[in-house]
Enzyme design. Structure first.
Site, PDB file in Angstrom:
ATOM      1  N   THR A   1       0.866  -1.172   0.000  1.00  0.00           N
ATOM      2  CA  THR A   1       0.000   0.000   0.000  1.00  0.00           C
ATOM      3  C   THR A   1       0.905   1.223   0.000  1.00  0.00           C
ATOM      4  O   THR A   1       1.660   1.430   0.952  1.00  0.00           O
ATOM      5  CB  THR A   1      -0.884   0.033   1.269  1.00  0.00           C
ATOM      6  OG1 THR A   1      -1.622  -1.177   1.332  1.00  0.00           O
ATOM      7  CG2 THR A   1      -1.840   1.220   1.225  1.00  0.00           C
TER       8      THR A   1
ATOM      9  N   LYS B   1      -7.921   1.605  -3.091  1.00  0.00           N
ATOM     10  CA  LYS B   1      -7.619   1.129  -1.732  1.00  0.00           C
ATOM     11  C   LYS B   1      -7.783   2.252  -0.701  1.00  0.00           C
ATOM     12  O   LYS B   1      -8.411   2.064   0.345  1.00  0.00           O
ATOM     13  CB  LYS B   1      -6.191   0.579  -1.724  1.00  0.00           C
ATOM     14  CG  LYS B   1      -5.550   0.418  -0.380  1.00  0.00           C
ATOM     15  CD  LYS B   1      -5.578  -0.990   0.128  1.00  0.00           C
ATOM     16  CE  LYS B   1      -5.113  -1.046   1.574  1.00  0.00           C
ATOM     17  NZ  LYS B   1      -5.267  -2.303   2.191  1.00  0.00           N
TER      18      LYS B   1
ATOM     19  N   LYS C   1      -1.833   4.812   8.701  1.00  0.00           N
ATOM     20  CA  LYS C   1      -1.026   4.924   7.474  1.00  0.00           C
ATOM     21  C   LYS C   1      -1.934   5.195   6.267  1.00  0.00           C
ATOM     22  O   LYS C   1      -1.688   6.100   5.473  1.00  0.00           O
ATOM     23  CB  LYS C   1      -0.232   3.623   7.254  1.00  0.00           C
ATOM     24  CG  LYS C   1       0.467   3.567   5.906  1.00  0.00           C
ATOM     25  CD  LYS C   1       1.062   2.214   5.585  1.00  0.00           C
ATOM     26  CE  LYS C   1       1.520   2.197   4.135  1.00  0.00           C
ATOM     27  NZ  LYS C   1       2.126   0.945   3.702  1.00  0.00           N
TER      28      LYS C   1
END
Ligand code: NAD
Length: 290
Positions: free
Chosen positions: A87, A162, A237
């Site tokens: 990611t 995402k 994050k």
């Protein structure tokens, strides 16, 4: 296929093992983690990338992905494919795509959802950006590591999908926890609250599938002392990545911004680090109304 796998941590190791178990020739490199016995150890990122048909990254962040991509690009076979499953920020994914194009390498960004449990059981969901024909060619690999892959569009689209998804998740988890805290203080039974909301317009994945209240709804980390699951650190994050992207795209995301601040306080000053992201419920409950 000859696959090079770089980043064999909590997620990468089981993903690489599943590829090896399916019969692929997997060579792996990690600068710290132990290489699982099913994987042939490589001496460096470069040696892993050498001659590989496909190189897969499962690394901590965009800066590291970019540096490793720059390191291996000159050694990768022309026409081979680099898949970044980490990611990372959308801008880094697009930059790696540019570098790959210049070297006649194909690039897919393919972040995942499903966590360590999904990585072990081969039931991850992949969100894929890049060229459609390259994605189509590699569907068999995604099918080994996951139960579903969705082609999202040009390079960077997987990361965009995402972080948009996880921004919704962070916001709805906080809203669900605030509603539980309020319901508690109003004297409403938690089971009654769940029974109503999970079948009403306040329902969401956070409430119905991953209920943050212990003993309510399907089994979730709240029933296991809030051990992750999906950690509050990783939620922070991803929320930060959503705000970086919103900044770059000039998009107003006030709830995403507040959710980022709330998770930052929870992780950095609220003992949330190392806990599941749903552990924000007991923390919210003890917060004072200002
Ligand atoms: P991790 O820290 O366990 O693994 C990352 C690995 O990369 C480490 O073993 C580290 O030593 C290695 N590494 C770092 N720099 C390197 C370099 N230059 N060369 C080679 N190896 C290097 O992290 P993880 O939990 O496996 O997560 C990996 C990625 O997947 C992250 O981007 C994370 O956001 C994403 N992700 C994680 C989860 C989860 O539940 N853990 C869920 C979805 C997505």
């Amino acid at each position: 296929m000859k696959i090079g796998f770089i980043g064999l941590g909590n997620m990468g190791a089981p993903m690489a093992k599943n590829l090896a178990k399916a019969g692929h020739d997997v060579v792996g490199f990690d600068n710290i983690a132990t290489i699982p016995k099913e994987i042939t150890p490589g001496a460096s990122s470069k040696s892993v990338a050498n001659n590989a048909d496909v190189v897969i990254f499962m690394l901590p962040n965009g800066e590291i992905s970019r540096l490793v991509a720059i390191d291996i690009m000159s050694i990768m076979k022309k026409g081979s494919v680099l898949i970044d499953c980490s990611t990372i920020d959308v801008a880094s994914a697009k930059k790696i795509n540019e570098l790959a194009n210049e070297s006649s390498i194909n690039f897919l960004d393919a972040p995942v959802s499903g966590g360590v449990v999904g990585a072990n059981s081969g039931s991850l969901t992949f969100m894929v950006g890049g060229k459609k024909d390259i994605y189509d060619r590699l569907i068999p690999l995604f099918d080994i590591m996951g139960q579903k892959s969705v082609f999202c569009g040009t390079a960077g689209s997987g990361q965009s999908a995402k972080i948009c998804n996880n921004m919704i998740l962070g916001v709805t988890m906080i809203a669900t926890c605030e509603a539980f805290a309020l319901a508690d203080n109003l004297g409403l039974d938690r089971q009654a609250m769940y029974d109503v909301v999970s079948t009403s317009s306040g329902s969401s994945w956070s409430m119905n599938t991953y209920c943050p209240a212990e003993g309510i709804g399907p089994k979730s980390p709240s029933d296991n002392s809030y051990l992750p699951g999906f950690s509050a650190d990783l939620m922070l994050k991803d929320l930060r990545l959503s705000q970086q992207a919103a900044n770059e795209a000039g998009t107003s995301t006030p709830l995403g911004e507040v959710a980022t601040k709330i998770y930052q306080t929870f992780v950095e000053n609220g003992d949330g680090s190392g806990l599941d992201f749903s552990a924000i419920l007991p923390w919210i409950k003890t917060s004072q109304r200002s």
